[in-house]
Design an enzyme around this catalytic site. Structure first.
Site, PDB file in Angstrom:
ATOM      1  N   GLY A 101      74.515 -21.313  -8.904  1.00  0.00           N
ATOM      2  CA  GLY A 101      74.717 -21.809  -7.850  1.00  0.00           C
ATOM      3  C   GLY A 101      75.354 -20.313  -6.824  1.00  0.00           C
TER       4      GLY A 101
ATOM      5  N   GLN B 221      81.758 -17.897  -1.417  1.00  0.00           N
ATOM      6  CA  GLN B 221      81.154 -16.822  -2.401  1.00  0.00           C
ATOM      7  C   GLN B 221      81.149 -15.658  -1.407  1.00  0.00           C
ATOM      8  OE1 GLN B 221      79.921 -18.966  -5.376  1.00  0.00           O
ATOM      9  NE2 GLN B 221      81.439 -17.381  -6.679  1.00  0.00           N
TER      10      GLN B 221
ATOM     11  N   CYS C 181      80.942 -17.907 -13.668  1.00  0.00           N
ATOM     12  CA  CYS C 181      81.954 -18.153 -11.782  1.00  0.00           C
ATOM     13  C   CYS C 181      81.241 -16.163 -11.651  1.00  0.00           C
ATOM     14  CB  CYS C 181      82.723 -18.030 -11.317  1.00  0.00           C
ATOM     15  SG  CYS C 181      82.966 -18.281 -10.075  1.00  0.00           S
ATOM     16  N   LEU C 182      80.482 -15.952 -10.689  1.00  0.00           N
ATOM     17  CA  LEU C 182      79.692 -14.993 -10.618  1.00  0.00           C
ATOM     18  C   LEU C 182      80.625 -14.214  -9.769  1.00  0.00           C
ATOM     19  CD1 LEU C 182      75.735 -16.154  -9.157  1.00  0.00           C
ATOM     20  CD2 LEU C 182      76.935 -15.282 -11.095  1.00  0.00           C
TER      21      LEU C 182
ATOM     22  N   HIS D 102      81.945 -27.622  -9.227  1.00  0.00           N
ATOM     23  CA  HIS D 102      82.097 -25.986  -9.010  1.00  0.00           C
ATOM     24  C   HIS D 102      81.918 -25.375  -7.682  1.00  0.00           C
ATOM     25  CE1 HIS D 102      82.540 -22.059 -11.361  1.00  0.00           C
ATOM     26  NE2 HIS D 102      82.379 -21.959 -10.106  1.00  0.00           N
ATOM     27  N   GLU D 103      80.985 -25.693  -7.251  1.00  0.00           N
ATOM     28  CA  GLU D 103      80.774 -25.395  -6.559  1.00  0.00           C
ATOM     29  C   GLU D 103      81.192 -25.756  -5.203  1.00  0.00           C
ATOM     30  OE1 GLU D 103      79.305 -22.236  -6.102  1.00  0.00           O
ATOM     31  OE2 GLU D 103      77.865 -22.245  -8.520  1.00  0.00           O
TER      32      GLU D 103
ATOM     33  N   HIS E   4      84.647 -24.396  -4.592  1.00  0.00           N
ATOM     34  CA  HIS E   4      84.919 -22.948  -3.517  1.00  0.00           C
ATOM     35  C   HIS E   4      84.920 -23.364  -2.246  1.00  0.00           C
ATOM     36  CE1 HIS E   4      84.485 -19.744  -6.873  1.00  0.00           C
ATOM     37  NE2 HIS E   4      82.887 -20.385  -7.425  1.00  0.00           N
TER      38      HIS E   4
HETATM   39  O1  K1U Z   1      79.401 -18.528  -8.376  1.00  0.00           O
HETATM   40  C1  K1U Z   1      78.872 -19.566  -8.992  1.00  0.00           C
HETATM   41  O2  K1U Z   1      79.586 -20.659  -8.683  1.00  0.00           O
HETATM   42  C2  K1U Z   1      77.665 -19.879  -9.928  1.00  0.00           C
HETATM   43  C3  K1U Z   1      77.448 -19.747 -11.254  1.00  0.00           C
HETATM   44  C4  K1U Z   1      77.862 -22.129 -11.315  1.00  0.00           C
HETATM   45  C5  K1U Z   1      77.954 -22.076 -12.337  1.00  0.00           C
HETATM   46  C6  K1U Z   1      77.605 -22.401 -13.717  1.00  0.00           C
HETATM   47  C7  K1U Z   1      78.040 -22.299 -14.713  1.00  0.00           C
HETATM   48  C8  K1U Z   1      78.782 -24.069 -14.455  1.00  0.00           C
HETATM   49  C9  K1U Z   1      79.677 -23.809 -13.105  1.00  0.00           C
HETATM   50  C10 K1U Z   1      79.112 -23.757 -12.153  1.00  0.00           C
HETATM   51  C11 K1U Z   1      77.152 -19.587 -12.142  1.00  0.00           C
HETATM   52  O3  K1U Z   1      75.868 -19.591 -12.008  1.00  0.00           O
HETATM   53  S1  K1U Z   1      77.679 -18.552 -13.270  1.00  0.00           S
HETATM   54  C12 K1U Z   1      76.070 -17.796 -13.974  1.00  0.00           C
HETATM   55  C13 K1U Z   1      75.154 -18.906 -14.576  1.00  0.00           C
HETATM   56  O4  K1U Z   1      75.995 -19.690 -15.461  1.00  0.00           O
HETATM   57  C14 K1U Z   1      73.937 -18.484 -15.359  1.00  0.00           C
HETATM   58  C15 K1U Z   1      73.069 -16.910 -14.706  1.00  0.00           C
HETATM   59  C16 K1U Z   1      72.106 -16.487 -15.744  1.00  0.00           C
HETATM   60  C17 K1U Z   1      71.571 -17.982 -16.103  1.00  0.00           C
HETATM   61  C18 K1U Z   1      71.789 -19.403 -16.535  1.00  0.00           C
HETATM   62  C19 K1U Z   1      72.838 -19.437 -15.648  1.00  0.00           C
HETATM   63 ZN    ZN Z   2      81.880 -19.779  -8.943  1.00  0.00          ZN
END
Ligand code: K1U
Ligand code: ZN
Length: 171
Positions: A46, A51, A91-92, A133-134, A137
């Site tokens: 996401g 972000q 979270c990225l 979560h998004e 943000h």
């Molecule tokens: O930064 C963000 O908002 C994106 C975040 C979304 C998220 C993940 C898990 C729980 C709640 C919200 C991410 O994508 S973090 C990276 C991640 O979870 C992932 C990366 C590669 C493959 C699978 C998952």
């Molecule tokens: Zn995030």
């Protein structure tokens, strides 16, 4: 298409409240494409416009294995929610940090797609977690704000130290 820089916690711009999207033009389609590319490259499931320092109510997500089911949520609103679930979130904008957060289990979201067409979506499990979560943000809230002040401050210090090291190594 272009890869966009992702703001890193504790960047104060992550606390900006996003404005509704009113115009569904070519610039918006370009931003959607750039955000999708940035999310797939990271990689993540996401990404909220906040972000990438764009303060409009736009989210891209893709929870599919093949990364071919892009979901675009514009001006999303949760119109119903029930239950609760705990999930270890990432979270990225806070790379390397994974912490449990409790959120609603079932949600119904009303949103618009990239063309402005309204739709309704029922979500549970990770899809529900990721949408909430998004949407946080877009309200200027980062998931570490659900943690204790002690944990949050430790994460903040770690991120600041890491950013300083990257800056020092770039000279
Ligand atoms: O930064 C963000 O908002 C994106 C975040 C979304 C998220 C993940 C898990 C729980 C709640 C919200 C991410 O994508 S973090 C990276 C991640 O979870 C992932 C990366 C590669 C493959 C699978 C998952
Ligand atoms: Zn995030």
């Amino acid at each position: 298409m272009a890869l966009l820089p992702i703001l890193q916690y504790p960047d104060p711009r992550l606390h900006t409240v996003a404005k509704p999207v009113k115009v569904f033009d070519q610039a918006l389609q370009q931003l959607v494409a750039d955000m999708a590319e940035t999310m797939y490259d990271a990689p993540g499931i996401g990404l909220a416009a906040t972000q990438v320092d764009q303060h409009i109510q736009l989210i891209v997500m893709d929870l599919s294995k093949e990364k071919n089911e892009l979901l675009v949520l514009i001006n999303p609103k949760i119109i119903a929610q029930s239950g609760s679930q705990e999930y270890e979130e990432g979270c990225l904008s806070v790379p390397g940090i994974y912490e449990n957060v409790t959120r609603a289990e079932f949600i119904t979201v009303e949103a618009q797609d990239a063309t402005g067409k309204s739709f309704r979506l029922d979500a549970d499990g990770l899809l529900s977690v990721c949408i909430q979560h998004e949407m946080d943000h877009l309200k200027g809230k980062v998931f570490v704000e659900y943690l204790s002040p002690l944990k949050r401050n430790r994460i903040r210090s770690k991120m600041v130290k890491h950013a300083r090291e990257i800056e020092r190594n770039s000279y």
